[in-house]
Design a protein around this motif. Structure first.
Motif, PDB file in Angstrom:
ATOM      1  N   TRP A  43      -7.373   1.234   5.265  1.00 38.07           N
ATOM      2  CA  TRP A  43      -8.495   0.385   5.665  1.00 38.07           C
ATOM      3  C   TRP A  43      -8.531  -0.877   4.800  1.00 38.07           C
ATOM      4  CZ3 TRP A  43     -14.240   2.446   5.189  1.00 38.07           C
ATOM      5  CH2 TRP A  43     -15.095   1.574   5.894  1.00 38.07           C
ATOM      6  N   SER A  44      -8.219  -0.725   3.505  1.00 34.64           N
ATOM      7  CA  SER A  44      -8.328  -1.863   2.585  1.00 34.64           C
ATOM      8  C   SER A  44      -7.319  -2.963   2.903  1.00 34.64           C
ATOM      9  CB  SER A  44      -8.155  -1.393   1.143  1.00 34.64           C
ATOM     10  OG  SER A  44      -6.814  -1.044   0.925  1.00 34.64           O
ATOM     11  N   GLN A  85       0.822  -1.213   0.000  1.00 32.29           N
ATOM     12  CA  GLN A  85       0.000   0.000   0.000  1.00 32.29           C
ATOM     13  C   GLN A  85       0.853   1.259   0.000  1.00 32.29           C
ATOM     14  OE1 GLN A  85      -2.406  -1.016  -1.258  1.00 32.29           O
ATOM     15  NE2 GLN A  85      -4.215  -0.610  -0.027  1.00 32.29           N
ATOM     16  N   MET A 105      -8.958   5.118   2.990  1.00 30.54           N
ATOM     17  CA  MET A 105      -9.433   3.992   2.197  1.00 30.54           C
ATOM     18  C   MET A 105      -8.303   2.988   1.951  1.00 30.54           C
ATOM     19  SD  MET A 105      -9.568   2.680  -1.111  1.00 30.54           S
ATOM     20  CE  MET A 105      -9.675   3.807  -2.481  1.00 30.54           C
ATOM     21  N   THR A 108      -9.875  -5.039   5.093  1.00 30.27           N
ATOM     22  CA  THR A 108     -11.044  -5.629   4.445  1.00 30.27           C
ATOM     23  C   THR A 108     -11.246  -5.061   3.044  1.00 30.27           C
ATOM     24  OG1 THR A 108     -13.460  -5.681   4.391  1.00 30.27           O
ATOM     25  CG2 THR A 108     -12.460  -3.986   5.758  1.00 30.27           C
ATOM     26  N   PRO A 109     -11.575  -5.910   2.077  1.00 27.70           N
ATOM     27  CA  PRO A 109     -11.812  -5.398   0.721  1.00 27.70           C
ATOM     28  C   PRO A 109     -13.004  -4.443   0.670  1.00 27.70           C
ATOM     29  CG  PRO A 109     -11.761  -7.824   0.766  1.00 27.70           C
ATOM     30  CD  PRO A 109     -11.684  -7.373   2.170  1.00 27.70           C
ATOM     31  N   TRP A 110     -13.929  -4.529   1.653  1.00 24.89           N
ATOM     32  CA  TRP A 110     -15.091  -3.634   1.647  1.00 24.89           C
ATOM     33  C   TRP A 110     -14.689  -2.175   1.794  1.00 24.89           C
ATOM     34  CZ3 TRP A 110     -19.659  -4.643  -0.142  1.00 24.89           C
ATOM     35  CH2 TRP A 110     -20.065  -5.981  -0.235  1.00 24.89           C
ATOM     36  N   ALA A 111     -13.488  -1.954   2.298  1.00 22.11           N
ATOM     37  CA  ALA A 111     -13.016  -0.574   2.441  1.00 22.11           C
ATOM     38  C   ALA A 111     -13.041   0.143   1.107  1.00 22.11           C
ATOM     39  CB  ALA A 111     -11.607  -0.569   3.019  1.00 22.11           C
ATOM     40  N   VAL A 112     -12.796  -0.593   0.022  1.00 27.29           N
ATOM     41  CA  VAL A 112     -12.778   0.027  -1.302  1.00 27.29           C
ATOM     42  C   VAL A 112     -14.169   0.572  -1.629  1.00 27.29           C
ATOM     43  CG1 VAL A 112     -12.329  -0.369  -3.744  1.00 27.29           C
ATOM     44  CG2 VAL A 112     -10.935  -1.518  -2.009  1.00 27.29           C
TER      45      VAL A 112
END
Lengths: 623, 330
Positions: free
Chosen positions: A590-591, A164, A587, A594-598
């Motif tokens: 956070w990603s 990241q 974002m 969890t992929p939901w962060a996207v």
């Protein structure tokens, strides 16, 4: 209009409000460039401390000072930090500050994107260093080869944080590259046709194209890695039809041009310093520009030389040997042109010029060892040994950091309005030059004696102890030189002698305005009639009339001949770039978890972007 | 029984002592010799080039420093000089490229090489598999490769986990071991001796401690070694060693290690069938003696932190007996 009145009106239009709000919302390219440069140097100092820690551990065989886990984090941090948080950003930071001044414009193109890119870079750097501080620093090497960095062998969040951080810094680097390209192509002073662009600006233009072409490769690589790690894709998993070498191709397709992304700006700095301190234009302007472009093109044809021992077909290796060696030709051409300039000029031995001499001495060694590692058989013996460590420090420190330090001494008055100390400058040059060579030259020998890279210790039977101790002690000399440089810079920024507009008698446009320049750069935009607009002129520069003073306005010129084309309004200060950077950082971090962060993280980014691009109304319509 | 090994070890030290035990500049095999010639040639030539550039730099600086009274050098003459220098650079680069191509050609791996040995790298040791004449594996060893002197040996290089790199500089340049992509490498030793090598590609926590020994022997010695390695482990004659074997089989040791001829058939760790005959244990970390075996088994994590061998709780008697047993596995 009277000069004082003009300055007052322009300052009212262009200046940054005082206080914290001003600091957070400013889009002034000089404030951001300075801030960027200082941040990059802080990362240089941190990376240097890591290097000293490694040398402490390696001074003696089987030392127990740093264990393997922490050591692997340290060398990964050192490499990643120096490449992604220091070397590339510092060159771009200098360009953010200098390029608009050198092409004679009031502002960089896309000022808010510029502010955004700094905040992204800062957030990425903080992410990496905070992770390291809490023992979650990446430990996979700055090259992060799979499968070692993949889900199976790198458990935890360390490799995710590395991947990241790459995305953060690449977003930032790409943004700056676009700004520089547009600034150079469309905002040059009238009359600054392509053959009158200063060499530093040329070098940043070529570098920016390299960034735009190379960085997407590493972004694809790091994104695929993140997907392998977090979502369970198998891009790099041979057991599921993925390919381990795919990573290396993508990484080095970026990783080798990266060297030139660092080196070419340095070449531009050397040209600026050589021209000023030999009191004549650099010999062979056209040849120098062609060499910059040739280096940029060839840079994309030699990534495979990092993979000579990975087992690729021999025919392919031959091609990459030839192209890797060929890149020595433009490099040699540039060296010869500088030597010819010095030969025909009258050198003044001030600190910036000393660093240029040091650069030639050191970089030629790095270039020659580069030719050596381009040879497949030679490389099979020295690849991944201390020979390579020596080689690329000669190229990167000799080829980029020496010119950069010279450039800081050279442009310090323009950056701060004050001069650095000539005495301390000579001392720090002496310590850095001798400390560097004593530290890194013996590593060539260690490599040929069989010492691999990235080992945290070695056994006493190996014949490496003596040289390692010597190298570690020499590292202290090198560190002392850098310490002196930092002391000088900090002290001079506060209390150095006040600098005149053009203290060195230089001839490019940035010296045509005061030191440091006002918020609007030039009270009257200059008109350029030669490659060296300030040299041998008794009469003042021609100027452009007719830009508004009550709103931020730039002059747009044509790409080739820089003929005036239009007036263009430039945006003002805004807090939205900072908010957008915070939302994007949240974002991205956070990603990791969890992929939901996207999905959810995109909402605040969208809000910030709407604020950023909210139509302000065209002042032309109102008038 | 110990004498021949110590003898061999001291020849090894003799070879390594004067050569720097893993140095590209002390080649003892054809591939490494060719590369060494190239290295010396390029390094000397580069040194000369560097000196020439420095002389030019010094002259340029001195000329400028002298008075300003001298006439300006004409642009034409500068252009001529710079062009000539660039032309010379191109010629030298072309020469080096051609020399490099010729050396590469001499390093190809003949598929017809009489002897093929499979080397499989793992975190952080080397599994070495010898095949019989029909190509099926006959026995395996760890961290030590025996080869006959004066013969081309083809190494088939594989990895079961991450990327490693096989590198014994005195015999050949390095070659990566890439998961999912077998590579091969030509190895040839002209003189008997023990040649040390080490993993060159960063492979994780114990990358530093992943050494490999290549033992080059006269063909007759090599044939004797092959015969002895093919045999299963002997039943221990000594009572201590016999209790050691019992302890080894009763404890978790057997879950990871194989000793042919016993019930121990684990495959996670190195095959220990003839461990007593190997120069080193723990991938080159320690010389194989009872003392170092005891130190290793008692606490592998302090000697090589993070390696994959767990500490197995043993009484001191059990430990001594297991070491006696290991030492007896010649």
């Amino acid at each position: 209009m009277e000069a004082g009145e003009l300055d007052r009106r322009l300052a009212a239009t262009w200046s940054t409000p005082p206080g914290l709000w001003g600091a957070l919302s400013t889009v002034d390219h000089k404030i951001i460039g300075r801030r960027y440069t200082v941040t990059a140097f802080v990362f240089l100092a941190l990376g240097g401390v890591l290097a000293l820690l490694m040398r402490l551990q390696l001074a003696q065989p089987e030392a127990r000072f740093i264990g393997p886990d922490r050591y692997n984090q340290i060398f990964t941090m050192h490499g990643s930090n120096m490449m992604f948080l220091f070397a590339v950003p510092v060159m771009q930071a200098m360009a953010i500050y200098l390029v608009p001044l050198m092409v004679g414009t009031r502002h960089i193109a896309f000022p808010r994107l510029n502010a955004f890119s700094y905040w992204m870079y800062l957030a990425g750097g903080l992410l990496l260093w905070i992770a390291f501080a809490v023992d979650t620093g990446p430990d996979i090497g700055w090259f992060a080869y799979v499968p070692l960095s993949g889900p199976q062998y790198a458990a935890g969040k360390r490799a995710d944080i590395w991947a990241q951080m790459i995305t953060f810094t690449e977003v930032s680097a790409l943004a700056i590259a676009v700004e520089i390209v547009v600034t150079v192509f469309k905002q040059r002073a009238p009359g600054m046709s392509l053959d009158r662009i200063p060499l530093f600006v040329w070098s940043m233009l070529v570098t920016s194209f390299l960034v735009i072409l190379a960085m997407p490769a590493i972004m694809i690589a790091s994104t695929s890695l993140i997907l392998d790690r977090l979502v369970g894709t198998h891009f790099f998993n041979p057991a599921e039809g993925g390919d381990v070498l795919l990573w290396q191709h993508l990484f080095w397709f970026f990783g080798h041009p990266e060297v030139y992304i660092i080196f070419l700006p340095a070449v531009g700095m050397v040209s600026s310093i050589v021209a000023t301190f030999t009191q004549r234009p650099v010999f062979g302007y056209l040849a120098m520009v062609m060499a910059l472009i040739a280096t940029g093109v060839l840079a994309f044809g030699l990534w495979v030389h990092h993979m000579f021992v990975a087992g690729l077909p021999r025919l392919g290796e031959s091609f990459f040997t030839a192209s890797s060696m060929a890149i020595a030709v433009p490099a040699g051409l540039q060296i010869f042109c500088w030597l010819a300039t010095i030969w025909a000029g009258r050198p003044i031995f001030k600190t910036p010029f000393l660093f240029v001499i040091g650069f030639i001495v050191v970089f030629v060694i790095g270039g020659l060892t580069g030719v050596m590692v381009a040879s497949v058989p030679f490389d099979t013996q020295v690849h991944d040994t201390y020979f390579v460590v020596a080689h690329f420090h000669y190229v990167l420190v000799g080829g980029a950091v020496f010119p950069l330090l010279g450039a800081i001494y050279y442009w310090f008055p323009k950056l701060t309005g004050r001069m650095m100390s000539e005495t301390l400058g000579r001392w720090s040059f002496g310590l850095i030059f001798s400390g560097f060579n004593l530290t890194f030259f013996p590593m060539h020998i260690l490599g040929l004696q069989g010492m691999p890279r990235r080992i945290y210790t070695y056994q006493p039977e190996m014949p490496w102890s003596g040289l390692n101790m010597f190298i570690s002690l020499s590292g202290i000399v090198l560190a002392a030189g850098f310490l002196l440089f930092f002391i000088d810079a900090i002290r001079s920024a506060r209390s150095g002698p006040i600098a005149p507009a053009n203290p060195w008698g230089a001839s490019t446009l940035e010296w045509a305005t005061s030191s440091p320049p006002p918020s609007y750069n030039f009270a009257r935009l200059p008109v350029v009639e030669s490659l060296e607009p300030l040299s041998d002129r008794s009469d003042p520069l021609g100027t452009v009339e007719g830009l508004h003073t009550d709103r931020r306005e730039l002059l747009i010129t044509s790409v080739v001949e820089a003929r005036a084309e239009a007036r263009e309004s430039s945006v003002g200060n805004s807090i939205w770039p900072l908010l957008a950077a915070l939302a994007t950082s949240a974002m991205l971090i956070w990603s990791i978890f969890t992929p939901w962060a996207v999905v959810w993280g995109s909402i605040p980014i969208a809000v910030a972007l709407i604020g950023w691009f909210w139509p302000k109304g065209d002042p032309e319509d109102e008038s | 029984m110990r004498a021949p090994r110590i003898g061999l070890l001291s020849t090894g030290v003799l070879v390594s002592g004067c050569s720097g035990s893993q140095s590209a500049l002390n080649p003892y095999g054809a591939p490494a010799v060719h590369v060494e010639h190239l290295i010396v040639g390029i390094v000397v030539l580069s040194g000369v080039i560097w000196l020439l550039v420095m002389v030019m730099l010094a002259l340029a600086l001195r000329r400028g420093r002298r008075a300003e009274t001298e006439g300006q050098t004409s642009e034409g003459r500068l252009t001529m000089t710079v062009s000539a220098a660039v032309a010379v650079t191109v010629a030298i680069i072309a020469g080096m490229t051609i020399a490099s191509f010729y050396t590469t050609r001499s390093m190809g791996v003949p598929q017809s090489a009489a002897l093929t040995i499979t080397v499989r790298a793992q975190q952080w040791w080397w599994q070495v598999i010898y095949a019989g004449s029909d190509g099926t594996p006959t026995f395996q060893t760890a961290n030590e490769i025996h080869i006959p002197v004066g013969q081309d040996v083809r190494l088939q290089l594989e990895s079961t986990d991450v990327i490693h790199s096989f590198w014994v500089p005195s015999l050949a340049g390095k070659q990566d071991l890439v998961p999912g992509r077998p590579n091969d490498l030509l190895l040839r030793a002209e003189k008997p001796g023990i040649y040390r090598g080490q993993c060159a590609e960063f492979c994780g926590l114990q990358h530093s401690h992943m050494a490999v020994m290549v033992v080059a022997e006269a063909p007759a010695d090599y044939a004797r070694w092959i015969t002895s390695q093919r045999a299963d482990a002997k039943m221990p004659a000594d009572p201590d060693a016999a209790s050691g074997q019992a302890a080894f089989l009763a404890k978790p040791c057997a879950a990871c290690h194989t000793i042919r001829g016993t019930q121990a058939t684990g495959t996670t760790g190195p095959d220990l069938t003839h461990i007593g005959s190997r120069q080193t244990i723990a991938a080159g970390l320690l010389e194989t003696t009872r003392g170092s075996l005891a130190a290793w088994i008692a606490d592998p994590q302090t000697l090589k932190p993070g390696n994959n061998m767990p500490m197995v709780p043993l009484t001191s008697i059990e430990l001594q007996n297991i070491c006696a047993y290991m030492d007896s596995l010649k």
